[in-house]
Design a protein around this motif. Structure first.
Motif, PDB file in Angstrom:
ATOM      1  N   ASP A 187     -17.058  11.781 -14.055  1.00 57.18           N
ATOM      2  CA  ASP A 187     -17.466  12.396 -12.800  1.00 57.18           C
ATOM      3  C   ASP A 187     -16.293  12.617 -11.862  1.00 57.18           C
ATOM      4  OD1 ASP A 187     -19.608  13.343 -11.099  1.00 57.18           O
ATOM      5  OD2 ASP A 187     -19.240  11.570  -9.855  1.00 57.18           O
ATOM      6  N   ARG A 188     -15.166  11.920 -12.093  1.00 51.34           N
ATOM      7  CA  ARG A 188     -14.018  12.046 -11.206  1.00 51.34           C
ATOM      8  C   ARG A 188     -13.177  13.281 -11.502  1.00 51.34           C
ATOM      9  NH1 ARG A 188     -14.854   9.664  -6.550  1.00 51.34           N
ATOM     10  NH2 ARG A 188     -15.887   7.664  -6.898  1.00 51.34           N
ATOM     11  N   PHE A 189     -13.381  13.875 -12.662  1.00 50.14           N
ATOM     12  CA  PHE A 189     -12.666  15.105 -12.969  1.00 50.14           C
ATOM     13  C   PHE A 189     -13.396  16.272 -12.315  1.00 50.14           C
ATOM     14  CE2 PHE A 189     -11.153  12.382 -16.409  1.00 50.14           C
ATOM     15  CZ  PHE A 189      -9.804  12.708 -16.441  1.00 50.14           C
ATOM     16  N   GLY A 190     -12.649  17.070 -11.571  1.00 49.37           N
ATOM     17  CA  GLY A 190     -13.282  18.191 -10.902  1.00 49.37           C
ATOM     18  C   GLY A 190     -13.784  19.242 -11.878  1.00 49.37           C
ATOM     19  N   LEU A 191     -12.951  19.596 -12.851  1.00 48.46           N
ATOM     20  CA  LEU A 191     -13.279  20.657 -13.800  1.00 48.46           C
ATOM     21  C   LEU A 191     -13.200  20.126 -15.221  1.00 48.46           C
ATOM     22  CD1 LEU A 191     -11.114  23.520 -12.213  1.00 48.46           C
ATOM     23  CD2 LEU A 191     -13.490  22.917 -11.695  1.00 48.46           C
ATOM     24  N   SER A 192     -13.966  20.733 -16.102  1.00 49.25           N
ATOM     25  CA  SER A 192     -13.965  20.345 -17.503  1.00 49.25           C
ATOM     26  C   SER A 192     -14.011  21.606 -18.364  1.00 49.25           C
ATOM     27  CB  SER A 192     -15.172  19.460 -17.811  1.00 49.25           C
ATOM     28  OG  SER A 192     -15.279  19.203 -19.197  1.00 49.25           O
ATOM     29  N   VAL A 193     -13.128  21.662 -19.352  1.00 48.67           N
ATOM     30  CA  VAL A 193     -13.115  22.814 -20.251  1.00 48.67           C
ATOM     31  C   VAL A 193     -13.041  22.328 -21.686  1.00 48.67           C
ATOM     32  CG1 VAL A 193     -12.058  24.382 -18.587  1.00 48.67           C
ATOM     33  CG2 VAL A 193     -10.600  23.023 -20.074  1.00 48.67           C
ATOM     34  N   GLU A 194     -13.522  23.159 -22.579  1.00 46.19           N
ATOM     35  CA  GLU A 194     -13.480  22.865 -24.006  1.00 46.19           C
ATOM     36  C   GLU A 194     -12.592  23.903 -24.684  1.00 46.19           C
ATOM     37  OE1 GLU A 194     -17.526  22.968 -25.217  1.00 46.19           O
ATOM     38  OE2 GLU A 194     -18.103  21.190 -24.044  1.00 46.19           O
ATOM     39  N   VAL A 195     -11.680  23.436 -25.520  1.00 46.85           N
ATOM     40  CA  VAL A 195     -10.758  24.344 -26.196  1.00 46.85           C
ATOM     41  C   VAL A 195     -10.889  24.171 -27.698  1.00 46.85           C
ATOM     42  CG1 VAL A 195      -9.096  24.355 -24.302  1.00 46.85           C
ATOM     43  CG2 VAL A 195      -8.872  22.661 -26.105  1.00 46.85           C
ATOM     44  N   GLY A 196     -10.528  25.211 -28.409  1.00 41.17           N
ATOM     45  CA  GLY A 196     -10.590  25.169 -29.866  1.00 41.17           C
ATOM     46  C   GLY A 196      -9.485  26.026 -30.456  1.00 41.17           C
TER      47      GLY A 196
ATOM     48  N   ARG B 123       0.857  -1.187   0.000  1.00 46.55           N
ATOM     49  CA  ARG B 123       0.000   0.000   0.000  1.00 46.55           C
ATOM     50  C   ARG B 123       0.895   1.239   0.000  1.00 46.55           C
ATOM     51  NH1 ARG B 123      -5.415  -0.606   1.963  1.00 46.55           N
ATOM     52  NH2 ARG B 123      -5.909  -2.806   2.326  1.00 46.55           N
ATOM     53  N   HIS B 124       0.508   2.226  -0.768  1.00 50.71           N
ATOM     54  CA  HIS B 124       1.229   3.492  -0.701  1.00 50.71           C
ATOM     55  C   HIS B 124       0.313   4.627  -1.147  1.00 50.71           C
ATOM     56  CE1 HIS B 124       1.783   4.099  -5.049  1.00 50.71           C
ATOM     57  NE2 HIS B 124       2.100   2.815  -5.156  1.00 50.71           N
ATOM     58  N   ALA B 125       0.644   5.830  -0.710  1.00 50.76           N
ATOM     59  CA  ALA B 125      -0.148   7.009  -1.055  1.00 50.76           C
ATOM     60  C   ALA B 125      -0.091   7.255  -2.558  1.00 50.76           C
ATOM     61  CB  ALA B 125       0.369   8.231  -0.307  1.00 50.76           C
ATOM     62  N   ALA B 126      -1.224   7.631  -3.121  1.00 49.11           N
ATOM     63  CA  ALA B 126      -1.296   7.946  -4.554  1.00 49.11           C
ATOM     64  C   ALA B 126      -2.296   9.080  -4.737  1.00 49.11           C
ATOM     65  CB  ALA B 126      -1.690   6.725  -5.375  1.00 49.11           C
ATOM     66  N   ARG B 127      -1.893  10.256  -4.322  1.00 48.38           N
ATOM     67  CA  ARG B 127      -2.734  11.453  -4.459  1.00 48.38           C
ATOM     68  C   ARG B 127      -2.123  12.354  -5.518  1.00 48.38           C
ATOM     69  NH1 ARG B 127      -6.475  11.549  -0.537  1.00 48.38           N
ATOM     70  NH2 ARG B 127      -6.103  10.266   1.313  1.00 48.38           N
ATOM     71  N   PHE B 128      -2.896  12.621  -6.534  1.00 52.40           N
ATOM     72  CA  PHE B 128      -2.378  13.392  -7.656  1.00 52.40           C
ATOM     73  C   PHE B 128      -3.524  14.161  -8.303  1.00 52.40           C
ATOM     74  CE2 PHE B 128      -2.992   8.903  -8.662  1.00 52.40           C
ATOM     75  CZ  PHE B 128      -4.057   8.976  -9.534  1.00 52.40           C
ATOM     76  N   VAL B 129      -3.160  15.165  -9.076  1.00 58.34           N
ATOM     77  CA  VAL B 129      -4.139  15.891  -9.884  1.00 58.34           C
ATOM     78  C   VAL B 129      -4.230  15.159 -11.220  1.00 58.34           C
ATOM     79  CG1 VAL B 129      -4.721  18.053 -11.018  1.00 58.34           C
ATOM     80  CG2 VAL B 129      -3.639  18.084  -8.761  1.00 58.34           C
ATOM     81  N   LEU B 130      -5.395  14.639 -11.516  1.00 50.75           N
ATOM     82  CA  LEU B 130      -5.603  13.892 -12.755  1.00 50.75           C
ATOM     83  C   LEU B 130      -5.988  14.865 -13.864  1.00 50.75           C
ATOM     84  CD1 LEU B 130      -5.779  11.060 -14.035  1.00 50.75           C
ATOM     85  CD2 LEU B 130      -8.195  11.015 -13.394  1.00 50.75           C
ATOM     86  N   VAL B 131      -5.187  14.895 -14.916  1.00 48.51           N
ATOM     87  CA  VAL B 131      -5.458  15.765 -16.055  1.00 48.51           C
ATOM     88  C   VAL B 131      -5.610  14.889 -17.294  1.00 48.51           C
ATOM     89  CG1 VAL B 131      -4.658  17.679 -17.484  1.00 48.51           C
ATOM     90  CG2 VAL B 131      -4.135  17.644 -15.041  1.00 48.51           C
ATOM     91  N   GLY B 132      -6.754  14.990 -17.929  1.00 46.29           N
ATOM     92  CA  GLY B 132      -7.009  14.219 -19.138  1.00 46.29           C
ATOM     93  C   GLY B 132      -7.338  15.131 -20.293  1.00 46.29           C
ATOM     94  N   SER B 133      -6.909  14.736 -21.476  1.00 42.23           N
ATOM     95  CA  SER B 133      -7.248  15.503 -22.670  1.00 42.23           C
ATOM     96  C   SER B 133      -7.722  14.545 -23.742  1.00 42.23           C
ATOM     97  CB  SER B 133      -6.050  16.316 -23.171  1.00 42.23           C
ATOM     98  OG  SER B 133      -5.008  15.458 -23.612  1.00 42.23           O
TER      99      SER B 133
END
Length: 334
Positions: A191-200, A167-177
Motif C-alpha cells: 500500500d505504500r507504493f504509489g504506483l504499480s506496473v507489470e512488465v514482461g 533524527r534526520h530527514a529521509a524522504r525518497f522515492v521508493l522503487v521496488g522490483s
C-alpha cells in the motif's frame, strides 16, 4: 565505469517508463512497484532515469543531501557548507541488509580511536531527496519492511539506541522490483507504493531483435551509443522540468475530483490513499503532456497503475488486477 543505459533507448515497457517519469515530476506520489519476469529491464530503467534527472542542489559533504546550510543536521560536522550541484542519489538496499546499515548506528571507529560518540549514517540518509531501490522487494525481511513503513510514513529516520538520539530527514522515492512467482508482498508495504506496473518480455520477434541490437551496441561501442541517445534523454529531462513547473499551475475541476472518487468507490479500494495517489498521478500525467487542466482522460490513462495493487482479492474473478481496473473504468466512464 560505464554510464547507465540511456532511458530513452529502453525498448517498449511504456507503463514502467511512464510511472517512473511521473514520480520524477511529483515525488510525493509515493514510489513505484515493478513486478515481472527477470531480465525485463526493471533495474536498468531505475538507474537510467536517475542518470537523466536534473542535478539537485546539495551542501557538499552533507550525509543527508541537505539543500541549504541550515538544513544540515547538528551531528554532521562539516568544515564548510558550500552548496553545489550533485547527481540525484540512487541507493540500492540489498537483501539481507542489517538494520544498522539501513538506519545508521554508532561510529565504532570514532568510539574506539577518539572516544567520541559519533553517528555513522545509513542508507536512508544517503537516499534522502533521491531514490531508494530494492530489487526482489518481496523477499525483504519483515523487520526491515516494518522499518521502511515507519520512515515512508513520517519522512524522518529516528535512531534511539546505543546512547544515540538522532533524527534526520529521509524522504525518497521508493522503487521496488520483484518476480511474483517468488512470493507476495506484505499488504502494508504494498500500500505504500504509489504506483504499480507489470512488465514482461517483448512478445514479438521485432522488438526482441531491437533489444539485442541496442544492448550489443551499448556494450561494444559505449561512447558512440551514449552520444546517439543523448538528445532523446535531454528532451525527456526538459519535459520533466517543464512538468514540475506546470504542476503548480494545473487547474483541477471539481468534476474530475468526482471522477476520481467515484472510480475508487466502484473498485472498492480501501481508505483514501487510492484517491490521493490517483489524483497526484493524473496531475503529473497532465503536466507531462503539458496540458493546462486535469480531465477524465488523464484519470483513465493512469488508473490501472495507481489502483491495481489496492484491490481486494476476488476469488471468483480470474482476471488480473490491471484488467479489473480497466473493466471498471469502462463501466464507470461509459
Amino acid at each position: 565505469m560505464k554510464a547507465p543505459f540511456p532511458f530513452s533507448a529502453i525498448v517498449g515497457q511504456d507503463d514502467m517508463k511512464l510511472s517512473l517519469i511521473l514520480t520524477a515530476i511529483d515525488p510525493s506520489i509515493g514510489g513505484v512497484l515493478v513486478f515481472g519476469d527477470r531480465g525485463t529491464g526493471k533495474s536498468t530503467a531505475v538507474r537510467a532515469l536517475a542518470a537523466l534527472l536534473p542535478p539537485i542542489l546539495r551542501v557538499e559533504g552533507c550525509p543527508v543531501n541537505a539543500e541549504r546550510p541550515e538544513d544540515v543536521p547538528d551531528w554532521a560536522v562539516l568544515e564548510t557548507k558550500t552548496v553545489s550541484e550533485a547527481p540525484t542519489p540512487v541507493v540500492d538496499l540489498p537483501l539481507g541488509v542489517t538494520e544498522d546499515r539501513v538506519t545508521g548506528a554508532l561510529d565504532i571507529e570514532a568510539a574506539l580511536t577518539r572516544g567520541e560518540k559519533a553517528f555513522q549514517p545509513g542508507l536512508l540518509a544517503k537516499a534522502n531527496r533521491g531514490y531508494l531501490y530494492i530489487d526482489e522487494v518481496n523477499l525483504l525481511e519483515d523487520h526491515i519492511v516494518d522499518l521502511l513503513l515507519d520512515v515512508a510514513q513520517s519522512g524522518e529516520n529516528v535512531v534511539e539506541r546505543e546512547g544515540l538520539s538522532i533524527r534526520h530527514a529521509a524522504r525518497f522515492v521508493l522503487v521496488g522490483s520483484g518476480n511474483p512467482e517468488e512470493g507476495e508482498l506484505r499488504p502494508q508495504l504494498l500500500d505504500r507504493f504509489g504506483l504499480s506496473v507489470e512488465v514482461g518480455s517483448p512478445p514479438d520477434i521485432e522488438s526482441r531483435v531491437e533489444v539485442l541490437k541496442r544492448r550489443d551496441a551499448y556494450d561494444r561501442d559505449h561512447a558512440a551509443f551514449m552520444l546517439r541517445w543523448q538528445a532523446e534523454d535531454a528532451a525527456i529531462r526538459e519535459r520533466i522540468l517543464t512538468g514540475r513547473k506546470a504542476l503548480k499551475k494545473l487547474d483541477t475541476p471539481d468534476e474530475t475530483l468526482t471522477d476520481v472518487a467515484t472510480l475508487c468507490v466502484a473498485l472498492g479500494a480501501d481508505g483514501l490513499r487510492g484517491e490521493l495517489t490517483l489524483l497526484k498521478a493524473a496531475r503529473a500525467y497532465a503536466a507531462w503532456r503539458d496540458d493546462t487542466a486535469l480531465t477524465r482522460k488523464h484519470v483513465r490513462d493512469v488508473a490501472a497503475m495507481a489502483l491495481r495493487h489496492r484491490l481486494r482479492r476476488d476469488p471468483l474473478d480470474e482476471a488480473g488486477s490491471g484488467t479489473r481496473v480497466e473493466r471498471v473504468v469502462e463501466e464507470v466512464f461509459a
